[in-house]
Enzyme design. Structure first.
Site, PDB file in Angstrom:
ATOM      1  N   SER A   1     -31.785  20.735   8.181  1.00 25.40           N
ATOM      2  CA  SER A   1     -30.733  19.591   8.337  1.00 25.40           C
ATOM      3  C   SER A   1     -31.376  18.368   8.230  1.00 25.40           C
ATOM      4  CB  SER A   1     -30.252  19.825   9.950  1.00 25.40           C
ATOM      5  OG  SER A   1     -29.506  18.722  10.237  1.00 25.40           O
TER       6      SER A   1
ATOM      7  N   TYR B   1     -32.432  19.794  19.367  1.00 29.39           N
ATOM      8  CA  TYR B   1     -31.970  20.622  18.046  1.00 29.39           C
ATOM      9  C   TYR B   1     -32.540  20.169  16.820  1.00 29.39           C
ATOM     10  CZ  TYR B   1     -29.145  21.791  13.858  1.00 29.39           C
ATOM     11  OH  TYR B   1     -28.618  22.209  13.028  1.00 29.39           O
TER      12      TYR B   1
ATOM     13  N   LYS C   1     -35.383  22.642  14.118  1.00 31.00           N
ATOM     14  CA  LYS C   1     -35.261  22.470  12.870  1.00 31.00           C
ATOM     15  C   LYS C   1     -36.586  22.183  12.290  1.00 31.00           C
ATOM     16  CE  LYS C   1     -31.432  24.310  12.546  1.00 31.00           C
ATOM     17  NZ  LYS C   1     -31.031  25.488  11.792  1.00 31.00           N
TER      18      LYS C   1
HETATM   19  P1  NAD Z   1     -22.176  28.246  13.010  1.00 32.43           P
HETATM   20  O1  NAD Z   1     -22.089  27.873  14.204  1.00 32.43           O
HETATM   21  O2  NAD Z   1     -20.753  28.428  12.446  1.00 32.43           O
HETATM   22  O3  NAD Z   1     -22.823  29.378  12.281  1.00 32.43           O
HETATM   23  C1  NAD Z   1     -23.871  30.151  13.012  1.00 32.43           C
HETATM   24  C2  NAD Z   1     -23.983  31.572  13.185  1.00 32.43           C
HETATM   25  O4  NAD Z   1     -24.910  32.156  13.719  1.00 32.43           O
HETATM   26  C3  NAD Z   1     -22.566  31.817  14.056  1.00 32.43           C
HETATM   27  O5  NAD Z   1     -21.933  32.610  13.465  1.00 32.43           O
HETATM   28  C4  NAD Z   1     -23.102  32.155  15.262  1.00 32.43           C
HETATM   29  O6  NAD Z   1     -22.248  33.382  16.120  1.00 32.43           O
HETATM   30  C5  NAD Z   1     -24.382  32.850  14.883  1.00 32.43           C
HETATM   31  N1  NAD Z   1     -25.632  32.885  15.920  1.00 32.43           N
HETATM   32  C6  NAD Z   1     -25.688  32.216  16.897  1.00 32.43           C
HETATM   33  N2  NAD Z   1     -26.767  32.457  17.803  1.00 32.43           N
HETATM   34  C7  NAD Z   1     -27.102  33.943  17.267  1.00 32.43           C
HETATM   35  C8  NAD Z   1     -27.968  34.975  17.938  1.00 32.43           C
HETATM   36  N3  NAD Z   1     -28.723  34.819  18.647  1.00 32.43           N
HETATM   37  N4  NAD Z   1     -28.080  36.031  16.935  1.00 32.43           N
HETATM   38  C9  NAD Z   1     -27.285  36.242  15.922  1.00 32.43           C
HETATM   39  N5  NAD Z   1     -26.354  35.221  15.233  1.00 32.43           N
HETATM   40  C10 NAD Z   1     -26.248  34.153  16.032  1.00 32.43           C
HETATM   41  O7  NAD Z   1     -22.779  26.957  12.235  1.00 32.43           O
HETATM   42  P2  NAD Z   1     -22.929  26.391  10.747  1.00 32.43           P
HETATM   43  O8  NAD Z   1     -22.490  25.166  10.944  1.00 32.43           O
HETATM   44  O9  NAD Z   1     -22.309  27.472   9.836  1.00 32.43           O
HETATM   45  O10 NAD Z   1     -24.807  26.158  10.648  1.00 32.43           O
HETATM   46  C11 NAD Z   1     -25.338  27.203  10.036  1.00 32.43           C
HETATM   47  C12 NAD Z   1     -26.819  26.815  10.022  1.00 32.43           C
HETATM   48  O11 NAD Z   1     -26.892  25.447   9.306  1.00 32.43           O
HETATM   49  C13 NAD Z   1     -27.324  26.700  11.391  1.00 32.43           C
HETATM   50  O12 NAD Z   1     -28.686  27.032  11.333  1.00 32.43           O
HETATM   51  C14 NAD Z   1     -27.237  25.130  11.482  1.00 32.43           C
HETATM   52  O13 NAD Z   1     -28.032  24.727  12.401  1.00 32.43           O
HETATM   53  C15 NAD Z   1     -27.435  24.494  10.259  1.00 32.43           C
HETATM   54  N6  NAD Z   1     -27.036  23.352   9.792  1.00 32.43           N
HETATM   55  C16 NAD Z   1     -25.672  23.025  10.115  1.00 32.43           C
HETATM   56  C17 NAD Z   1     -25.027  21.808   9.865  1.00 32.43           C
HETATM   57  C18 NAD Z   1     -23.581  21.682   9.870  1.00 32.43           C
HETATM   58  O14 NAD Z   1     -23.268  20.380  10.213  1.00 32.43           O
HETATM   59  N7  NAD Z   1     -22.446  22.569  10.270  1.00 32.43           N
HETATM   60  C19 NAD Z   1     -25.914  21.020   9.649  1.00 32.43           C
HETATM   61  C20 NAD Z   1     -27.177  21.237   8.949  1.00 32.43           C
HETATM   62  C21 NAD Z   1     -27.734  22.377   9.235  1.00 32.43           C
HETATM   63  C1  WQD Z   2     -20.381  11.900  11.630  1.00 34.71           C
HETATM   64  C2  WQD Z   2     -20.104  10.334  12.169  1.00 34.71           C
HETATM   65  C3  WQD Z   2     -20.446   9.961  14.226  1.00 34.71           C
HETATM   66  C4  WQD Z   2     -17.279  12.290  16.058  1.00 34.71           C
HETATM   67  C5  WQD Z   2     -24.230  16.194  13.210  1.00 34.71           C
HETATM   68  C6  WQD Z   2     -25.667  16.656  13.693  1.00 34.71           C
HETATM   69  C7  WQD Z   2     -26.499  16.913  12.541  1.00 34.71           C
HETATM   70  C8  WQD Z   2     -25.838  17.870  11.683  1.00 34.71           C
HETATM   71  C9  WQD Z   2     -24.556  17.631  11.221  1.00 34.71           C
HETATM   72  C10 WQD Z   2     -26.465  20.208  12.040  1.00 34.71           C
HETATM   73  C11 WQD Z   2     -21.046   9.691  13.150  1.00 34.71           C
HETATM   74  C12 WQD Z   2     -19.060   9.733  13.926  1.00 34.71           C
HETATM   75  C13 WQD Z   2     -18.189  11.663  15.091  1.00 34.71           C
HETATM   76  C14 WQD Z   2     -16.308  11.287  16.604  1.00 34.71           C
HETATM   77  C15 WQD Z   2     -17.037   9.355  15.291  1.00 34.71           C
HETATM   78  N1  WQD Z   2     -25.768  19.312  12.201  1.00 34.71           N
HETATM   79  N2  WQD Z   2     -17.916  10.300  14.690  1.00 34.71           N
HETATM   80  N3  WQD Z   2     -16.104  10.115  16.479  1.00 34.71           N
HETATM   81  O1  WQD Z   2     -23.654  13.363  13.854  1.00 34.71           O
HETATM   82  O2  WQD Z   2     -23.650  13.148  11.406  1.00 34.71           O
HETATM   83  O3  WQD Z   2     -24.335  15.013  12.343  1.00 34.71           O
HETATM   84  O4  WQD Z   2     -23.676  17.104  12.420  1.00 34.71           O
HETATM   85  O5  WQD Z   2     -27.596  20.034  11.656  1.00 34.71           O
HETATM   86  O6  WQD Z   2     -27.538  17.643  13.137  1.00 34.71           O
HETATM   87  O7  WQD Z   2     -26.154  15.712  14.462  1.00 34.71           O
HETATM   88  O8  WQD Z   2     -22.157  14.454  12.415  1.00 34.71           O
HETATM   89  O9  WQD Z   2     -19.676  14.875  12.296  1.00 34.71           O
HETATM   90  O10 WQD Z   2     -20.763  14.689  14.508  1.00 34.71           O
HETATM   91  O11 WQD Z   2     -20.599  12.750  13.111  1.00 34.71           O
HETATM   92  O12 WQD Z   2     -16.966   8.246  15.356  1.00 34.71           O
HETATM   93  O13 WQD Z   2     -15.594  11.940  17.369  1.00 34.71           O
HETATM   94  O14 WQD Z   2     -18.773  10.445  12.863  1.00 34.71           O
HETATM   95  O15 WQD Z   2     -20.789   8.675  15.027  1.00 34.71           O
HETATM   96  O16 WQD Z   2     -21.413   8.482  12.653  1.00 34.71           O
HETATM   97  P1  WQD Z   2     -23.475  13.939  12.399  1.00 34.71           P
HETATM   98  P2  WQD Z   2     -20.879  14.149  13.024  1.00 34.71           P
END
Ligand code: NAD
Ligand code: WQD
Length: 368
Positions: free
Chosen positions: A130, A158, A162
């Site tokens: 991430s 979190y 990562k």
């Molecule tokens: P998500 O929650 O939709 O998907 C994660 C999946 O993992 C879910 O289906 C959940 O049920 C499963 N899971 C959780 N714990 C588990 C366990 N113990 N065993 C088996 N399955 C389990 O999230 P996402 O947004 O699709 O994110 C996927 C990956 O990408 C994650 O590793 C997340 O940290 C990373 N990521 C997400 C974002 C984002 O903004 N969505 C950004 C950067 C990185």
């Molecule tokens: C985006 C922008 C908020 C909600 C998070 C995790 C990051 C990654 C992606 C997993 C920011 C603003 C948001 C609201 C707002 N996940 N905001 N009002 O914070 O960039 O990233 O998700 O890895 O680790 O931290 O994403 O969508 O929460 O926010 O003003 O109700 O929107 O302040 O500037 P963020 P977000």
């Protein structure tokens, strides 16, 4: 992109990013085995993947911290040659309340997976990292947009899971490569792709597949979508006193279809270049402020969406915009979909499926 052969194990494959990657893998010709404990996803997504692609992934409801589960999967599917590891807990706020659970599932789950891969001679792993590993990159001059060389410095548990997992994968891959070299074994080189996602956005253009978190969403676009369908009165904008053009924070929103495709080109790269461990940013290189996002989403909805500016959210940073040049050059990957596409696709999904996967998709969206 090459045509996929063999099976890919996808952990967390029923989640948001995982499900779109599974779809892309199936469409490219791979077979897919998913494990997910459905903690934050619905098994219905498997039906939607099949509706769109005409192919069905194999699904096991299992936990990534379960060593025996991995043995079962790898034994039953000896054609698995690659793993894409999504399964994780991902709520930043919650990670400050129950950090041990985050370290157990995210770091512990990855260690279980790597150990099982070692036992079953599977050598390629693509990991969901991430942009959050960079923390506040604005503390370094010349590091916005953020290149992979930017020193990492996550600011919450979190994010630290990562960065720890990146280190665990790097150490393990390096050790395994040295061991293979010493033993004179070629063809057994481990490789790892650390994909640092910026802010995933959007849904499938068909309107039948999208993000459907089990609890309350906390990301900007899903919250805006809830305002648009009347589930929420207004959006709270977290601060308008940042040093940006309109005072709100800047993020790099990347369409989920582009993000999913990034995993396939990373798999290709590992296979073709055997690079050991390599990190790539997956972002567009274009930053958007919160106000710009409200404007873009309001435009596709066709009316103004209510918002109120409140204090900054703890832990938020001014700017997380990717420098995606490394992925552009090495992976030959570039985000192709626009922010407007992401907003339009998200709106099609939300307005047609206000209950997400808990309702049947509207008939008119299903192909004849
Ligand atoms: P998500 O929650 O939709 O998907 C994660 C999946 O993992 C879910 O289906 C959940 O049920 C499963 N899971 C959780 N714990 C588990 C366990 N113990 N065993 C088996 N399955 C389990 O999230 P996402 O947004 O699709 O994110 C996927 C990956 O990408 C994650 O590793 C997340 O940290 C990373 N990521 C997400 C974002 C984002 O903004 N969505 C950004 C950067 C990185
Ligand atoms: C985006 C922008 C908020 C909600 C998070 C995790 C990051 C990654 C992606 C997993 C920011 C603003 C948001 C609201 C707002 N996940 N905001 N009002 O914070 O960039 O990233 O998700 O890895 O680790 O931290 O994403 O969508 O929460 O926010 O003003 O109700 O929107 O302040 O500037 P963020 P977000």
């Amino acid at each position: 992109m090459t045509v996929g052969t063999g099976s890919v194990l996808v952990t967390g494959g029923t989640g948001y990013i995982g499900s779109f990657t599974v779809l892309a893998l199936l469409e490219a010709g791979y077979k897919v085995v998913i494990i997910d404990n459905l903690y934050n996803s619905s098994v219905e997504v498997i039906n939607r993947i099949e509706l769109i692609s005409g192919k069905r992934p194999i699904f096991y409801e299992l936990d990534v911290t379960d060593d025996a589960a991995f043995d079962k999967i790898f034994s039953e599917h000896p054609d698995i040659t690659n793993v894409i590891h999504f399964a994780a807990l991902k709520a930043v706020g919650e990670s400050t309340e129950i950090p041990l659970e985050y370290y157990r599932v995210n770091v512990g789950g990855t260690i279980s997976l790597l150990r099982a891969m070692s036992r079953h001679n599977v050598y390629n792993i693509v990991f969901s990292s991430s942009a959050t590993v960079y923390g506040d990159a604005t503390r370094f001059p010349n590091m916005i947009p953020i290149p992979e060389e930017c020193p990492i410095g996550p600011t919450n548990p979190y994010g630290r899971t990562k960065s720890m997992i990146e280190a665990v994968i790097t150490d393990h891959v390096e050790a395994q490569r040295k061991n293979a070299q010493k033993a004179g074994k070629s063809g057994e080189e481990w490789n790892g792709a650390l994909l640092r996602y910026f802010n995933p956005a959007g849904s499938h253009p068909s309107g039948i597949m999208g993000e459907d978190p089990q609890g309350v969403p906390f990301n900007l676009l899903p919250l805006l979508a809830q305002v648009a369908i009347g589930k929420r009165e207004k959006l709270f904008v977290f601060g308008d006193d940042y040093a940006s053009k309109d005072g709100t924070a800047i993020r790099d929103y990347i369409h989920i279809l582009d993000l999913a495709r990034g995993h396939l080109v990373a798999l290709d790269y590992l296979r073709e270049h055997q690079p050991g461990v390599r990190a790539w940013n997956l972002g567009t290189g274009r930053g958007s402020t919160v106000f710009e996002m409200i404007k873009a989403f309001s435009a596709v909805v066709g009316r103004d969406l209510a918002y109120e500016v409140v204090d900054r959210r703890a832990g938020d940073v001014l700017d997380l915009t990717a420098n995606p040049r490394r992925a552009n050059h090495e992976l030959k990957w570039k985000a192709e979909h626009t922010l407007e596409d992401a907003c339009a696709d998200l709106w099609r999904w939300t307005s047609n499926n206000p209950q997400g996967y808990r309702q049947s998709p509207p008939q008119e969206l299903l192909a004849p």
